[in-house]
Design a protein around this motif. Sequence first.
Motif, short mmCIF file in Angstrom:
data_model
loop_
_atom_site.label_atom_id
_atom_site.label_comp_id
_atom_site.label_asym_id
_atom_site.label_seq_id
_atom_site.Cartn_x
_atom_site.Cartn_y
_atom_site.Cartn_z
N LEU A 1 0.66 -1.00 -0.07
CA LEU A 1 0.09 -0.01 0.07
C LEU A 1 1.03 1.36 -0.11
O LEU A 1 1.82 1.32 0.88
CB LEU A 1 -0.87 0.10 1.33
CG LEU A 1 -2.31 1.00 1.31
CD1 LEU A 1 -3.05 0.26 0.06
CD2 LEU A 1 -3.04 0.80 2.40
N THR A 2 0.75 2.09 -1.03
CA THR A 2 1.88 3.03 -1.20
C THR A 2 1.10 4.39 -1.35
O THR A 2 0.15 4.49 -2.06
CB THR A 2 2.95 2.82 -2.36
OG1 THR A 2 3.36 1.73 -2.41
CG2 THR A 2 3.94 3.89 -2.67
N GLN A 3 1.59 5.27 -0.58
CA GLN A 3 0.94 6.75 -0.67
C GLN A 3 1.54 7.53 -1.80
O GLN A 3 2.52 8.13 -1.68
CB GLN A 3 1.33 7.51 0.82
CG GLN A 3 0.69 8.80 0.89
CD GLN A 3 1.12 9.37 2.34
OE1 GLN A 3 1.62 8.75 3.05
NE2 GLN A 3 0.65 10.51 2.42
N ASN A 4 0.92 7.79 -2.81
CA ASN A 4 1.46 8.27 -3.95
C ASN A 4 0.64 9.11 -4.90
O ASN A 4 0.76 9.22 -6.23
CB ASN A 4 2.33 7.16 -4.82
CG ASN A 4 1.59 6.03 -5.43
OD1 ASN A 4 0.15 5.98 -4.92
ND2 ASN A 4 2.01 5.22 -6.10
N VAL A 5 -0.56 9.12 -4.35
CA VAL A 5 -1.88 9.68 -5.30
C VAL A 5 -2.35 11.16 -5.03
O VAL A 5 -2.76 11.40 -3.64
CB VAL A 5 -3.12 8.81 -4.99
CG1 VAL A 5 -4.31 9.11 -6.00
CG2 VAL A 5 -2.83 7.33 -5.53
N SER A 6 -2.20 12.03 -5.77
CA SER A 6 -2.85 13.40 -5.68
C SER A 6 -4.20 13.50 -5.69
O SER A 6 -4.90 12.43 -6.41
CB SER A 6 -2.30 14.16 -6.75
OG SER A 6 -2.92 13.98 -8.03
N PHE A 7 -4.97 14.35 -5.30
CA PHE A 7 -6.24 14.37 -5.39
C PHE A 7 -6.68 14.84 -6.53
O PHE A 7 -8.06 14.17 -6.89
CB PHE A 7 -6.53 15.88 -4.27
CG PHE A 7 -8.25 16.03 -4.21
CD1 PHE A 7 -8.94 15.08 -3.65
CD2 PHE A 7 -8.88 17.01 -5.07
CE1 PHE A 7 -10.51 15.17 -3.56
CE2 PHE A 7 -10.39 17.25 -5.01
CZ PHE A 7 -10.97 16.30 -4.17
N ASN A 8 -6.19 15.34 -7.40
CA ASN A 8 -6.51 15.39 -8.88
C ASN A 8 -6.76 14.01 -9.58
O ASN A 8 -7.27 14.14 -10.67
CB ASN A 8 -5.51 16.51 -9.68
CG ASN A 8 -5.69 17.70 -9.39
OD1 ASN A 8 -6.61 18.20 -8.75
ND2 ASN A 8 -4.58 18.53 -9.32
N ALA A 9 -6.21 13.17 -9.07
CA ALA A 9 -6.28 11.92 -9.67
C ALA A 9 -7.45 11.04 -9.35
O ALA A 9 -7.88 9.98 -9.99
CB ALA A 9 -5.08 10.97 -9.50
N ILE A 10 -8.18 11.42 -8.43
CA ILE A 10 -9.40 10.68 -7.80
C ILE A 10 -10.61 11.15 -8.68
O ILE A 10 -10.80 12.11 -8.72
CB ILE A 10 -9.74 11.15 -6.24
CG1 ILE A 10 -8.18 10.72 -5.41
CG2 ILE A 10 -10.73 10.33 -5.77
CD1 ILE A 10 -7.81 9.43 -5.42
N PRO A 11 -11.27 10.10 -9.03
CA PRO A 11 -12.40 10.61 -9.72
C PRO A 11 -13.68 10.97 -9.07
O PRO A 11 -14.41 10.50 -8.11
CB PRO A 11 -12.86 9.08 -10.52
CG PRO A 11 -11.97 8.18 -10.50
CD PRO A 11 -11.03 8.71 -9.19
N ILE A 12 -13.76 12.22 -9.09
CA ILE A 12 -14.94 13.27 -8.37
C ILE A 12 -16.01 13.68 -9.33
O ILE A 12 -15.75 14.43 -10.22
CB ILE A 12 -14.32 14.21 -7.67
CG1 ILE A 12 -13.28 13.86 -6.63
CG2 ILE A 12 -15.32 15.08 -6.77
CD1 ILE A 12 -13.57 12.83 -5.53
N ARG A 13 -17.21 13.29 -9.02
CA ARG A 13 -18.34 13.99 -9.79
C ARG A 13 -19.34 14.55 -8.81
O ARG A 13 -19.83 13.95 -7.93
CB ARG A 13 -18.95 12.82 -10.63
CG ARG A 13 -18.20 12.08 -11.54
CD ARG A 13 -19.08 11.12 -12.71
NE ARG A 13 -19.76 10.17 -11.85
CZ ARG A 13 -20.99 9.67 -12.07
NH1 ARG A 13 -21.55 10.14 -13.42
NH2 ARG A 13 -21.60 8.94 -11.35
#
Length: 214
Positions: A69-81
């Motif tokens: 489990l690696t902490q490497n994701v920015s918020f912009n990469a999360i699908p938000i609708r």
Amino acid sequence: MEASRKLGYWETICKFAHDLYAGTSIIVSLSKILGTINPQDLYRALEIVHYRYAILQTTIVEQKHQHYLTQNVSFNAIPIRILPTSLIHPENEIERELEQPFPIDQYLWRFTAFCYHEGQESKNYFILTTHHSLSDGLTHVNLIEEILKTLKEIKQGNVSSFETIQLPLSIEALLPETSSWESFILAKNNLTPKETIAFPYQDYAPIKERKSRV
């Protein structure tokens, strides 16, 4: 700096169930929220919550036949609708989420909101979808509460400073040694195997053939 840790036994089971069985181990929750919600405030609240919790910034990475489990994701990469429409058929949206396995090397959660307001009528629905390695049902409730709490602070103009929450340990790491998976497996090996009964809902079915019970 990226934080990383090996997946625990249960997290690994969820990982393979998801990858090998058409998206099994996807958790979806639907929440109805009263009151008027500003879409920009909701987006900001989601961003703050994502920043606070390291677990929401993770992907699953394979290295030398081990999974991390690696902490490497920015918020912009999360699908938000966030949609300014009413939710007419919730069962269709739930089914839509269940039919979308996660690209586990990109993100492990996604969020959809229907925020409808006309005259005196306000209807808001939050659909939170996570990989089971990331959370369980109770975690969904806590996360929705955290989003609403942050949203309230934004609306009141007093977003307080907060402590970031680092990656939690795996479940197994929190158990006493006598309750570990290793001791469970050793004990189970000493038992006489018994015939198990498969209930109808345990039968495997491709994702397109599954029916929502919402």
